[in-house]
Structures are given as structure tokens and as C-alpha cells.
Design a protein around this motif. Structure first.
Motif, mmCIF file in Angstrom:
data_model
loop_
_atom_site.group_PDB
_atom_site.id
_atom_site.type_symbol
_atom_site.label_atom_id
_atom_site.label_comp_id
_atom_site.label_asym_id
_atom_site.label_seq_id
_atom_site.Cartn_x
_atom_site.Cartn_y
_atom_site.Cartn_z
ATOM 1 N N UNK A 1 61.085 68.419 4.256
ATOM 2 C CA UNK A 1 62.412 67.938 3.842
ATOM 3 C C UNK A 1 62.767 66.636 4.570
ATOM 4 N N UNK A 2 61.796 66.106 5.330
ATOM 5 C CA UNK A 2 62.051 64.843 6.049
ATOM 6 C C UNK A 2 61.561 63.686 5.187
ATOM 7 N N UNK A 3 62.407 63.290 4.272
ATOM 8 C CA UNK A 3 61.971 62.320 3.258
ATOM 9 C C UNK A 3 62.947 61.152 3.157
ATOM 10 N N UNK A 4 62.395 59.946 3.118
ATOM 11 C CA UNK A 4 63.203 58.775 2.778
ATOM 12 C C UNK A 4 62.699 58.247 1.447
ATOM 13 N N UNK A 5 63.588 58.227 0.472
ATOM 14 C CA UNK A 5 63.235 57.740 -0.866
ATOM 15 C C UNK A 5 63.790 56.326 -0.997
ATOM 16 N N UNK A 6 62.916 55.375 -1.351
ATOM 17 C CA UNK A 6 63.370 53.989 -1.457
ATOM 18 C C UNK A 6 63.021 53.419 -2.831
ATOM 19 N N UNK A 7 63.767 52.399 -3.193
ATOM 20 C CA UNK A 7 63.404 51.652 -4.395
ATOM 21 C C UNK A 7 63.989 50.242 -4.262
ATOM 22 N N UNK A 8 63.326 49.305 -4.895
ATOM 23 C CA UNK A 8 63.787 47.909 -4.847
ATOM 24 C C UNK A 8 65.048 47.731 -5.701
ATOM 25 N N UNK A 9 65.227 48.598 -6.673
ATOM 26 C CA UNK A 9 66.353 48.482 -7.614
ATOM 27 C C UNK A 9 67.372 49.615 -7.433
ATOM 28 N N UNK A 10 68.632 49.284 -7.712
ATOM 29 C CA UNK A 10 69.720 50.271 -7.531
ATOM 30 C C UNK A 10 69.654 51.395 -8.564
ATOM 31 N N UNK A 11 69.324 51.032 -9.819
ATOM 32 C CA UNK A 11 69.359 52.044 -10.890
ATOM 33 C C UNK A 11 68.408 53.207 -10.634
ATOM 34 N N UNK A 12 67.110 52.907 -10.322
ATOM 35 C CA UNK A 12 66.205 54.028 -10.022
ATOM 36 C C UNK A 12 66.681 54.869 -8.839
ATOM 37 N N UNK A 13 67.247 54.189 -7.849
ATOM 38 C CA UNK A 13 67.720 54.931 -6.677
ATOM 39 C C UNK A 13 68.847 55.898 -7.056
ATOM 40 N N UNK A 14 69.671 55.467 -7.996
ATOM 41 C CA UNK A 14 70.739 56.348 -8.505
ATOM 42 C C UNK A 14 70.138 57.539 -9.248
ATOM 43 N N UNK B 1 66.985 60.805 2.943
ATOM 44 C CA UNK B 1 67.701 59.513 2.930
ATOM 45 C C UNK B 1 67.309 58.692 1.704
ATOM 46 N N UNK B 2 68.221 57.846 1.277
ATOM 47 C CA UNK B 2 67.957 56.920 0.164
ATOM 48 C C UNK B 2 68.214 55.507 0.679
ATOM 49 N N UNK B 3 67.246 54.637 0.496
ATOM 50 C CA UNK B 3 67.417 53.254 0.976
ATOM 51 C C UNK B 3 66.978 52.288 -0.119
ATOM 52 N N UNK B 4 67.822 51.312 -0.406
ATOM 53 C CA UNK B 4 67.434 50.252 -1.350
ATOM 54 C C UNK B 4 66.643 49.222 -0.545
ATOM 55 N N UNK B 5 65.383 49.047 -0.908
ATOM 56 C CA UNK B 5 64.536 48.171 -0.105
ATOM 57 C C UNK B 5 63.366 47.638 -0.923
ATOM 58 N N UNK B 6 63.049 46.377 -0.685
ATOM 59 C CA UNK B 6 61.815 45.799 -1.238
ATOM 60 C C UNK B 6 60.706 46.164 -0.252
ATOM 61 N N UNK B 7 59.825 47.038 -0.658
ATOM 62 C CA UNK B 7 58.777 47.500 0.258
ATOM 63 C C UNK B 7 59.382 48.053 1.541
#
Ligand SMILES: C[S@@+](CC[C@H](N)C(=O)[O-])C[C@H]1O[C@@H](n2cnc3c(N)ncnc32)[C@H](O)[C@@H]1O
Length: 215
Positions: free
Chosen positions: A40-53, A69-75
Motif C-alpha cells: 500500500x506504499x504507492x506513489x502514482x504520478x502522471x505528467x497530465x492532470x486528467x489521468x491523475x484525476x 500519494x498522487x503527484x503530477x510530475x514529468x518523470x
């Protein structure tokens, strides 16, 4: 959602390890890890806001989980504690994009990579940057072949051959029906391309893929 692909990606993740999922999109990989109690120790990231939503929506049942956690990030750009992740998943992205992302990775977490294309170029990048390929899997699902690579940075320089870049250093030694079929189809594909292009590189690719088939 391709179930077998996600299942095989998840099969590499050790129980309760800390995972960074780069380019999570719909969040199905974190969902699988959570539902199957892998971690359950997961950080989910995406470069775009829509996928993160979309991912937040997929993972709504786990919204109170402090370790998710959710983080908007390029790489890795916005990831401050990169060293702390034992596993970095980069799945469903082009091989070249994965290379660009990994240029900034100096640590020794396990990389679980699932390129949608350019796997030979990605393997070359990995070899040249001291990432040892520890395992490879070929998945055939919904009529699509896809490769999953597990790699980890070493201290020493690595040697490789052209055949290993194209066929995969581990995949080519596994020698099962699915892999042989895949190599055969690729060989025929490049043979047909060569008939039109007459380019030596296509002839060479056909030869490498087909020669492995009859070992
Ligand atoms: C096809 S989806 C893959 C979804 C999921 N990882 C999987 O394998 O099922 C690719 C996702 O990567 C994201 N992406 C593309 N380039 C990225 C980058 N440089 N950093 C983070 N995410 C990126 C896209 O926005 C998209 O949501």
C-alpha cells in the motif's frame, strides 16, 4: 485494461515495498497492488492532470490511505524522495520516453519497464547506463505482444551484443513457444519489409529474429 500484463508487472513487486508508478493514467497498476495486498506504499504520478484525476477516481476506496500519494510530475521531476523507492514502474510508455525519464535516475531501485515500442533501443540505453537486465517477460494479450523488463543499476560496465539488444538477453534464453512464435513473426515481418526496402538493416533484423527460432 490488460489483466495479464498488469498481473505480470505486479509479480515483480516484493510485498510491502515502496513503489513509484510513473505515468499511472487510470491507476490500474496501483489498484491491482492494493487489491491483492502486495503493497500500500504507492506513489502514482502522471505528467497530465486528467489521468491523475482518473487514477484518484479508480482508487477512491483507498482515499484515506496515508501511504498512497498522487503527484503530477514529468518523470522524476517532482519526486523529492526518489532514493526511498524500492521499485519504479514505468509501463505503457514509449521506449524513448522511458529512456528520457531514466536519464535522471542514479539510484538502485528495481526498474519494472513495459515499453510500448523501441525495446532494442531501450535495452541499449540500459546496458550503456549500467542497468543490468535481470529478467524479461513476453506477454500476448488481446492480440498484442508486450515486453516487461526488470532491471537494476550495477557499479560495473556491462557488455552486450547486437543479438541481445534485439532479442533480449534473458528472453532469448527462455525458449518457449510464445517467444519462438514472436521471434518468427518479427523475422517474417522484417523479411517482407526487406523485399521492398532492400535495406541491409531489415535483412539483418530478419536474420537475427529467424536464427533464434531454430536454436
Ligand atoms: C498508456 S498510459 C499507461 C498507463 C499505465 N502505466 C499502464 O501501463 O497501464 C501512459 C501514461 O503516461 C503518461 N506520461 C507520458 N509521459 C510521461 C512522463 N514524462 N512522465 C509521467 N507520465 C507520463 C501519460 O499522460 C499517460 O497517462
Amino acid at each position: 485494461m490488460l489483466k495479464e500484463r498488469i498481473l505480470q508487472i505486479a509479480s515483480y513487486i516484493a510485498k510491502n515495498s515502496k513503489v513509484l508508478d510513473i505515468g499511472t493514467d487510470h491507476g490500474y497498476i496501483p489498484l491491482y497492488l492494493l487489491q491483492n495486498k502486495i503493497t500500500d506504499k504507492i506513489t502514482a504520478t502522471d505528467i497530465n492532470s486528467k489521468p491523475l484525476l482518473k487514477a484518484k477516481n479508480t482508487l477512491i476506496d483507498y482515499k484515506d490511505l496515508e501511504t498512497l500519494k498522487f503527484i503530477k510530475s514529468d518523470g522524476f521531476e517532482q519526486i523529492s524522495d526518489l532514493k526511498s523507492y524500492q521499485y519504479i514502474i514505468i509501463a505503457g510508455l514509449g521506449g524513448k520516453t522511458i529512456e528520457i525519464i531514466l536519464k535522471n535516475y542514479q539510484d538502485k531501485g528495481y526498474l519494472i519497464l513495459n515499453p510500448t515500442n523501441n525495446e532494442a533501443s531501450l535495452r541499449k540505453f540500459l546496458f550503456e547506463n549500467k542497468f543490468k537486465i535481470e529478467d524479461e517477460k513476453l506477454i500476448f494479450e488481446n492480440n498484442i505482444y508486450t515486453i516487461i523488463i526488470k532491471a537494476k543499476r550495477q557499479d560495473k560496465n556491462l557488455k552486450y551484443s547486437k543479438e541481445e539488444l534485439i532479442l533480449g538477453p534473458i528472453l532469448s534464453k527462455k525458449n518457449n513457444k510464445l517467444i519462438n512464435e514472436y521471434y518468427y513473426k518479427k523475422g517474417i515481418y522484417y523479411q517482407n519489409i526487406f523485399l521492398k526496402s532492400k535495406k541491409i538493416e531489415h535483412k539483418e533484423l530478419a536474420k537475427i529474429y529467424l536464427s533464434n527460432n531454430f536454436k
